[in-house]
Design a protein around this motif. Structure first.
Motif, PDB file in Angstrom:
ATOM      1  N   PHE A   1       6.914  -0.251  35.329  1.00 49.76           N
ATOM      2  CA  PHE A   1       6.882   0.986  34.563  1.00 49.76           C
ATOM      3  C   PHE A   1       7.226   0.809  33.090  1.00 49.76           C
ATOM      4  O   PHE A   1       7.009   1.707  32.289  1.00 49.76           O
ATOM      5  N   GLY A   2       7.721  -0.320  32.689  1.00 47.03           N
ATOM      6  CA  GLY A   2       8.167  -0.507  31.309  1.00 47.03           C
ATOM      7  C   GLY A   2       7.031  -0.575  30.314  1.00 47.03           C
ATOM      8  O   GLY A   2       7.253  -0.483  29.113  1.00 47.03           O
ATOM      9  N   HIS A   3       5.789  -0.757  30.803  1.00 47.45           N
ATOM     10  CA  HIS A   3       4.655  -0.869  29.891  1.00 47.45           C
ATOM     11  C   HIS A   3       3.910   0.457  29.745  1.00 47.45           C
ATOM     12  O   HIS A   3       2.757   0.486  29.317  1.00 47.45           O
ATOM     13  N   VAL A   4       4.554   1.536  30.101  1.00 45.18           N
ATOM     14  CA  VAL A   4       3.907   2.854  30.067  1.00 45.18           C
ATOM     15  C   VAL A   4       4.706   3.801  29.180  1.00 45.18           C
ATOM     16  O   VAL A   4       5.936   3.836  29.249  1.00 45.18           O
ATOM     17  N   GLU A   5       3.974   4.525  28.319  1.00 47.35           N
ATOM     18  CA  GLU A   5       4.563   5.640  27.567  1.00 47.35           C
ATOM     19  C   GLU A   5       3.892   6.911  28.050  1.00 47.35           C
ATOM     20  O   GLU A   5       2.658   6.977  28.153  1.00 47.35           O
ATOM     21  N   ASP A   6       4.685   7.914  28.382  1.00 47.66           N
ATOM     22  CA  ASP A   6       4.102   9.137  28.925  1.00 47.66           C
ATOM     23  C   ASP A   6       4.679  10.364  28.242  1.00 47.66           C
ATOM     24  O   ASP A   6       5.741  10.315  27.612  1.00 47.66           O
ATOM     25  N   THR A   7       3.928  11.453  28.346  1.00 39.95           N
ATOM     26  CA  THR A   7       4.378  12.744  27.823  1.00 39.95           C
ATOM     27  C   THR A   7       3.669  13.844  28.591  1.00 39.95           C
ATOM     28  O   THR A   7       2.529  13.678  29.039  1.00 39.95           O
ATOM     29  N   ASP A   8       4.367  14.944  28.779  1.00 37.80           N
ATOM     30  CA  ASP A   8       3.736  16.127  29.377  1.00 37.80           C
ATOM     31  C   ASP A   8       3.418  17.179  28.315  1.00 37.80           C
ATOM     32  O   ASP A   8       2.965  18.271  28.637  1.00 37.80           O
ATOM     33  N   ASN A   9       3.643  16.788  27.049  1.00 42.96           N
ATOM     34  CA  ASN A   9       3.301  17.688  25.933  1.00 42.96           C
ATOM     35  C   ASN A   9       1.879  17.331  25.475  1.00 42.96           C
ATOM     36  O   ASN A   9       1.661  16.756  24.415  1.00 42.96           O
ATOM     37  N   ALA A  10       0.916  17.647  26.330  1.00 42.97           N
ATOM     38  CA  ALA A  10      -0.482  17.305  26.051  1.00 42.97           C
ATOM     39  C   ALA A  10      -1.362  18.462  26.487  1.00 42.97           C
ATOM     40  O   ALA A  10      -1.099  19.104  27.518  1.00 42.97           O
ATOM     41  N   TYR A  11      -2.428  18.696  25.702  1.00 42.81           N
ATOM     42  CA  TYR A  11      -3.275  19.862  25.958  1.00 42.81           C
ATOM     43  C   TYR A  11      -4.744  19.514  25.741  1.00 42.81           C
ATOM     44  O   TYR A  11      -5.093  18.687  24.884  1.00 42.81           O
ATOM     45  N   VAL A  12      -5.600  20.144  26.515  1.00 41.95           N
ATOM     46  CA  VAL A  12      -7.042  19.920  26.424  1.00 41.95           C
ATOM     47  C   VAL A  12      -7.577  20.607  25.170  1.00 41.95           C
ATOM     48  O   VAL A  12      -7.192  21.737  24.841  1.00 41.95           O
ATOM     49  N   GLY A  13      -8.458  19.892  24.455  1.00 38.68           N
ATOM     50  CA  GLY A  13      -9.086  20.453  23.253  1.00 38.68           C
ATOM     51  C   GLY A  13     -10.578  20.164  23.254  1.00 38.68           C
ATOM     52  O   GLY A  13     -11.093  19.418  24.091  1.00 38.68           O
ATOM     53  N   ALA A  14     -11.289  20.750  22.312  1.00 38.04           N
ATOM     54  CA  ALA A  14     -12.736  20.528  22.183  1.00 38.04           C
ATOM     55  C   ALA A  14     -13.166  20.924  20.789  1.00 38.04           C
ATOM     56  O   ALA A  14     -12.538  21.774  20.145  1.00 38.04           O
ATOM     57  N   ASP A  15     -14.241  20.293  20.311  1.00 36.20           N
ATOM     58  CA  ASP A  15     -14.858  20.681  19.045  1.00 36.20           C
ATOM     59  C   ASP A  15     -15.843  21.811  19.342  1.00 36.20           C
ATOM     60  O   ASP A  15     -17.031  21.581  19.609  1.00 36.20           O
ATOM     61  N   THR A  16     -15.335  23.021  19.356  1.00 32.87           N
ATOM     62  CA  THR A  16     -16.156  24.172  19.733  1.00 32.87           C
ATOM     63  C   THR A  16     -17.236  24.437  18.696  1.00 32.87           C
ATOM     64  O   THR A  16     -17.060  24.162  17.506  1.00 32.87           O
ATOM     65  N   ALA A  17     -18.365  24.967  19.149  1.00 40.22           N
ATOM     66  CA  ALA A  17     -19.482  25.313  18.263  1.00 40.22           C
ATOM     67  C   ALA A  17     -19.434  26.808  17.993  1.00 40.22           C
ATOM     68  O   ALA A  17     -19.554  27.622  18.919  1.00 40.22           O
ATOM     69  N   GLN A  18     -19.238  27.155  16.722  1.00 41.78           N
ATOM     70  CA  GLN A  18     -19.217  28.568  16.350  1.00 41.78           C
ATOM     71  C   GLN A  18     -20.643  29.042  16.099  1.00 41.78           C
ATOM     72  O   GLN A  18     -21.367  28.473  15.291  1.00 41.78           O
ATOM     73  N   VAL A  19     -21.033  30.083  16.780  1.00 38.68           N
ATOM     74  CA  VAL A  19     -22.381  30.630  16.641  1.00 38.68           C
ATOM     75  C   VAL A  19     -22.332  31.758  15.616  1.00 38.68           C
ATOM     76  O   VAL A  19     -21.626  32.755  15.804  1.00 38.68           O
ATOM     77  N   SER A  20     -23.084  31.589  14.508  1.00 38.58           N
ATOM     78  CA  SER A  20     -23.107  32.579  13.430  1.00 38.58           C
ATOM     79  C   SER A  20     -24.546  33.008  13.174  1.00 38.58           C
ATOM     80  O   SER A  20     -25.497  32.318  13.536  1.00 38.58           O
ATOM     81  N   SER A  21     -24.661  34.164  12.531  1.00 40.16           N
ATOM     82  CA  SER A  21     -25.982  34.671  12.174  1.00 40.16           C
ATOM     83  C   SER A  21     -26.391  34.128  10.812  1.00 40.16           C
ATOM     84  O   SER A  21     -25.636  34.234   9.847  1.00 40.16           O
ATOM     85  N   MET A  22     -27.581  33.534  10.722  1.00 35.76           N
ATOM     86  CA  MET A  22     -28.107  33.018   9.466  1.00 35.76           C
ATOM     87  C   MET A  22     -28.905  34.058   8.700  1.00 35.76           C
ATOM     88  O   MET A  22     -29.271  33.841   7.552  1.00 35.76           O
ATOM     89  N   VAL A  23     -29.216  35.180   9.356  1.00 37.24           N
ATOM     90  CA  VAL A  23     -29.924  36.286   8.705  1.00 37.24           C
ATOM     91  C   VAL A  23     -29.225  37.585   9.060  1.00 37.24           C
ATOM     92  O   VAL A  23     -28.545  37.683  10.088  1.00 37.24           O
ATOM     93  N   GLY A  24     -29.386  38.568   8.206  1.00 31.79           N
ATOM     94  CA  GLY A  24     -28.804  39.870   8.478  1.00 31.79           C
ATOM     95  C   GLY A  24     -29.793  40.766   9.217  1.00 31.79           C
ATOM     96  O   GLY A  24     -31.005  40.572   9.145  1.00 31.79           O
ATOM     97  N   GLY A  25     -29.257  41.742   9.943  1.00 29.33           N
ATOM     98  CA  GLY A  25     -30.128  42.684  10.645  1.00 29.33           C
ATOM     99  C   GLY A  25     -29.422  43.312  11.826  1.00 29.33           C
ATOM    100  O   GLY A  25     -28.240  43.067  12.081  1.00 29.33           O
ATOM    101  N   GLN A  26     -30.180  44.121  12.537  1.00 34.34           N
ATOM    102  CA  GLN A  26     -29.636  44.816  13.699  1.00 34.34           C
ATOM    103  C   GLN A  26     -29.879  43.995  14.959  1.00 34.34           C
ATOM    104  O   GLN A  26     -30.970  43.455  15.162  1.00 34.34           O
TER     105      GLN A  26
END
Length: 382
Positions: free
Chosen positions: A49-74
């Motif tokens: 076990f001496g060759h392991v570093e661990d932590t429970d302070n870890a969280y899942v992330g992602a590079d989310t894609a933001q969807v935006s409007s390139m033109v105006g309208g209804q």
């Protein structure tokens, strides 16, 4: 002296010593056993076990894609809901495209007009060339007129001089002399008119040549598709076509729709954020290790992870990608001010990015923000 003849006090002391020695040996044995156990535990910990570093302070992330409007309208139609899985290219939102179609038609009409103007400019070359030829003929005609007027002038001048000498001797009448003088004046006027006509013809030829040169400058080395006006009009058509295509907003990546904040009938402006698409097959984990755990952690090392969602039964395998540029405290909205008199040292945490195996994510999907436990194998190759 035998034990029987010892005083009572000495007998009692010897009995106490005899009873103490077994107890001391027993405690020494216990201490020795505890020491051996501790040594074994230390060796096991160091080896396994001496060759392991661990932590429970870890969280899942992602590079989310933001969807935006390139033109105006209804907004005419919304095709997805929150939590819905989509593929790249799937239609998410449709904006009313009638204005975009009108703009495209106008741009196409302007392009056709500019192309026609080029054709007209090209046709003008023939007309201007004909004008130059016509002015050349006019110049030749005017030169002949000048020569004729010059001959008439010389003849009239000769007649006048002859009559002038005869008039001095009274050989001709005064009326004949006056007629000769008038004929000379007329010949001079005709000569001047002929020269003016020649000058006008030469000037007309220069103007026609200038117009031809200017016309050639507009189209020289170009064709209908490469003239600047046509290119500019074509660019407007392309932009109008692109705006029309952008009225149909599509998913940029595979993922799950979240944070949808658009409704049918809503008027959106250019750049309005409509929703997020989370690429759940390209998730990663940010493990926040303490600074005193990172001395031997290197990019490329193997990491095993478990999630609170599935528990220890599901183990993910990843690799260390890299380290954040600073600690969480350094990038906080209100960074800590340590230059104070009551400063207390706090161990900082540095985010370590861990890439996950897409195949394992496909079998056991995760979501952004879930808690993880990460263990870095320090002996693995970096």
């Amino acid at each position: 002296m035998t034990e029987e003849h010892l005083p009572a006090s000495q007998k009692k002391e010897q009995q106490n010593i005899a009873s103490t020695n077994p107890k001391r040996k027993k405690w020494l044995s216990i201490v020795a056993v505890i020491f051996v156990i501790c040594a074994i535990i230390y060796m096991v910990w160091t080896v396994f076990f001496g060759h392991v570093e661990d932590t429970d302070n870890a969280y899942v992330g992602a590079d989310t894609a933001q969807v935006s409007s390139m033109v105006g309208g209804q907004v005419a139609h919304v095709s997805v809901e929150d939590t819905q899985s989509v593929k790249a290219g799937d239609t998410l939102v449709t904006i009313d495209d009638r204005d975009a179609k009108i703009a495209l038609a106008q741009a196409q009409a302007d392009l056709a007009k500019v192309k026609r103007q080029y054709t007209q400019t090209q046709a003008n070359n023939g007309s201007l060339s004909s004008q130059i030829q016509s002015t050349h003929d006019a110049i030749q005609s005017q030169k002949a007129q000048v020569e004729k007027a010059k001959a008439d002038l010389e003849r009239a001048m000769s007649d006048f001089k002859r009559r002038q000498s005869l008039s001095a001797s009274g050989a001709i009448s005064k009326e004949e002399y006056t007629t000769s003088q008038n004929a000379l004046n007329t010949a001079k006027a005709n000569y001047n008119v002929a020269q003016a006509g020649l000058s006008q013809a030469v000037s007309n030829q220069k103007v026609a040549q200038s117009n031809l040169d200017a016309n050639n400058a507009l189209i020289k080395g170009l064709d209908q598709e490469t003239t600047p006006d046509v290119l500019a009009a074509q660019a407007k058509v392309d932009q109008a076509q692109l705006n029309l295509e952008r009225t149909v907003i599509k998913a940029p990546v595979d993922g799950v729709v979240t944070n949808r904040n658009v409704q049918i009938g809503q008027t959106v402006a250019v750049g309005s954020s409509l929703m997020l698409v989370v690429p759940v097959n390209k998730l990663y984990v940010d493990a926040n290790f303490k600074e005193n755990q990172l001395a031997d952690v290197k990019p490329g090392q193997a990491v095993t992870l478990t999630s609170d969602l599935y528990g220890d039964d599901v183990v993910y395998h990843g690799k260390v990608v890299g380290f954040s540029g600073g600690t969480g405290a350094a990038f906080a909205l209100i960074p800590a001010q340590n230059a104070t008199g009551n400063w207390i040292k706090v161990v900082q945490r540095l985010p370590v990015r861990v890439a996950l195996d897409p195949k394992e994510l496909e079998k056991h999907p995760l979501r952004v923000g879930l808690s993880m436990t990460a263990k870095v194998d320090l002996k693995s190759k970096s």
